[in-house]
Scaffold this active site. Structure first.
Site, PDB file in Angstrom:
ATOM      1  N   HIS A   1       0.831  -1.224   0.000  1.00 43.85           N
ATOM      2  CA  HIS A   1       0.000   0.000   0.000  1.00 43.85           C
ATOM      3  C   HIS A   1       0.858   1.263   0.000  1.00 43.85           C
ATOM      4  O   HIS A   1       0.518   2.257   0.644  1.00 43.85           O
ATOM      5  CB  HIS A   1      -0.963   0.008   1.197  1.00 43.85           C
ATOM      6  CG  HIS A   1      -1.989  -1.080   1.140  1.00 43.85           C
ATOM      7  ND1 HIS A   1      -3.195  -0.932   0.490  1.00 43.85           N
ATOM      8  CD2 HIS A   1      -1.986  -2.326   1.637  1.00 43.85           C
ATOM      9  CE1 HIS A   1      -3.897  -2.045   0.595  1.00 43.85           C
ATOM     10  NE2 HIS A   1      -3.179  -2.920   1.282  1.00 43.85           N
TER      11      HIS A   1
ATOM     12  N   ASN B   1     -10.506  -2.586   2.415  1.00 40.72           N
ATOM     13  CA  ASN B   1     -10.164  -2.594   0.990  1.00 40.72           C
ATOM     14  C   ASN B   1     -11.408  -2.242   0.178  1.00 40.72           C
ATOM     15  O   ASN B   1     -12.508  -2.134   0.733  1.00 40.72           O
ATOM     16  CB  ASN B   1      -9.670  -3.990   0.569  1.00 40.72           C
ATOM     17  CG  ASN B   1      -8.206  -4.226   0.936  1.00 40.72           C
ATOM     18  OD1 ASN B   1      -7.395  -3.309   0.925  1.00 40.72           O
ATOM     19  ND2 ASN B   1      -7.891  -5.455   1.267  1.00 40.72           N
TER      20      ASN B   1
END
Ligand code: NDP
Length: 482
Positions: A54, A126
């Site tokens: 990420h 997510n």
């Protein structure tokens, strides 16, 4: 107060922003020029290590308002009707590095930090309700397979398919990834999901299991593979730019907050293991309940301070909310704060973006970059009038667990398998057009030159297990016998 002149970091007026001190105009520079030394030395230290996963992202601040009464399910302060809670939301891709393209095929991180009256509550979700694996001992292997080879530092689709086909529990998430949801139009046009199952408990200590769904009010929209590819080259920062620009012009994106609630005792005999992160709870079994909305309305003023150094951790839980036996969640409860201690430093919670908006009184002390003013007493318990714990706020948190110490997969519930829910997605949810683009996206991905013929056969087998028609489509596209 506005500063009339530039300064160094200690507040001294800068003698010059462009001239270093030298012996005569043509002579060597002087080590005593601490303005120059500070400037060069600080520049050398401008980066913290990028996130291992990420790394590339963007985010903004906003507010959540709860419109429904869910006090019968949770005593959590932020979910009480009428409550408005400030928040930070960071979006990201997973596998790419800091400079990578926003429109790459990848799941997107959807990490929320709520600044509540009981400290920070983070939902590190997510844009998909599920994940590739269900045991955290596979996580680093999974990520290695998605990133770069050891020898040439290239990404390698053969390696990705190798991991996925050897771990068939990935099929549901890889299905999502290979639909056009794998390339969302913008961050504003995608849903977010808490993904894990969490515990909610009310003021009487009654317990429930909960899943979070954040539905985009902008409408869910995606890019097809060609558009996403073209955007990678045309504007690698397209999603970061879109969010920034829309907030800047006052077009504030919002998401409707929904939950699925499962009575605590249902978990034992539910047809799917409700803690398995590769599964959803079908809406027909546990309908989504709307409880509020959140809006993003403020861009960061310094990206590094407020987004790069933002530290999200599922372990930031507040009274009224607890963890669950989801093994992936259990792993993340440890690994997220651990990565922040390494990446930012042990006092990352003292940085303004990570600091709770309520006063803190812990008995943790010192360490690099300490600037909390924790006073005496420095230990607990004490007779010096120090703050005392609030055990009563957590009374509903506990539940009974017992068992042998084992290394084992989850016990299967009656409809648990690796492919069933992916099959439902293919058969019942996707339109014909979406099925066609899913086949095309799989074929495109598995046609990379490094994917071997043997691997292509395994890819076909994997998708045949999801659905024979899908297997046939992929086989045809890859030129492999189904
Ligand atoms: P439903 O028919 O009630 O719901 C299907 C859900 O699929 C929709 O509500 C929507 O959820 C989501 N969806 C719609 N289009 C797509 C798409 N192109 N790609 C991925 N998801 C899409 O069915 P069930 O709840 O019984 O679930 C059936 C299947 O739907 C599951 O096996 C799962 O694959 C998928 N799904 C289920 C979700 C859940 O939490 N139950 C959530 C998302 C997908 P949303 O509004 O969240 O996008």
């Amino acid at each position: 107060m506005s500063v009339p002149y530039s300064t160094d970091d200690a507040g001294h007026p800068a003698p010059s922003d462009g001239l270093s001190q030298s012996v005569g105009p043509n002579g060597p520079l002087l080590l005593q020029d601490h303005f120059l030394i500070q400037k060069m030395a600080h520049f050398n230290r401008e980066r913290v290590p990028e996130r291992v996963v990420h790394a590339k992202g963007g985010g903004a601040f906003g507010e959540m308002e709860i419109t429904e009464d869910v006090s019968r399910y949770t005593s959590a302060d932020l979910f009480q009707k009428g409550r408005k809670t400030p928040l930070l939301l960071r979006f990201s891709t997973v596998a790419g590095e800091l400079g990578s393209a926003d429109s790459a095929r990848d799941p997107r991180g959807f990490a929320l930090k709520f600044y509540t009256e009981h400290g920070n509550y983070d939902i590190v979700g997510n844009n998909t309700p599920i994940f590739f694996i269900r045991d955290p001992s596979k996580f680093s292997d999974f990520i290695h397979s998605q990133k770069r080879r050891a020898d040439n530092q290239l990404r390698d689709n053969n390696m990705q398919w190798d991991f996925w086909t050897l771990n068939p529990e990935s099929a549901h998430q890889v299905s999502f990834l290979m639909t056009d949801r794998g390339t969302p139009k913008t961050w504003r046009h995608m849903n977010g999901y808490g993904s894990h199952t969490f515990l909610w408990y009310n003021a009487e200590g009654e317990k429930f299991w909960v899943k979070y769904h954040f539905k985009t009010d902008q409408g869910a929209e995606n890019l097809d593979a060609d558009k996403a590819k073209a955007l990678e080259a045309a504007d690698p920062d397209a999603h970061r730019r879109d969010l920034w620009e829309s907030i800047k012009k006052g077009d504030f994106p919002s998401w409707t907050v929904k939950v699925q609630i499962m009575p605590f005792d249902d978990a034992v005999n539910y047809r799917f293991n409700p803690f398995d992160l590769t599964k959803v709870w079908p809406h027909g079994d546990y309908p989504e309940i709307t409880i509020g909305k959140f809006t993003l309305n403020r861009n960061p003023s310094n990206y590094f301070a407020e987004i790069e150094q933002a530290a999200f951790e599922p372990s930031n839980l507040v009274p009224g909310i607890g963890g669950s036996p989801d093994k992936m969640l259990q792993g993340r409860l440890f690994s997220y704060p651990d990565t922040h201690r390494y990446r930012i430093g042990p006092n990352y919670l003292q940085l303004p973006v990570n600091q709770p908006k309520v006063a803190t009184r812990s008995y943790n002390l010192d360490g690099p970059m300490t600037y909390s003013n924790n006073a005496d007493p420095v230990y607990a318990p004490n007779t010096a009038g120090g703050a005392v714990s609030a055990n009563e706020l957590y009374e509903g948190e506990g539940y009974h667990v017992s068992g042998e110490m084992v290394r084992s997969a989850y016990e299967l519930h009656k409809e648990d398998d690796d492919f069933g829910q992916a099959r439902t997605l293919w058969e019942k949810v996707l339109t014909d057009t979406e099925r066609t683009s899913m086949v095309g996206n799989i074929v495109g991905h598995a046609s990379a030159p490094e994917v071997t013929d043997d691997m292509k056969k395994r890819v076909v087998e994997y998708w045949t297990n999801v659905h024979p028609d899908l297997g046939v489509g992929v086989a045809k596209g890859l030129g492999v016998q189904a």
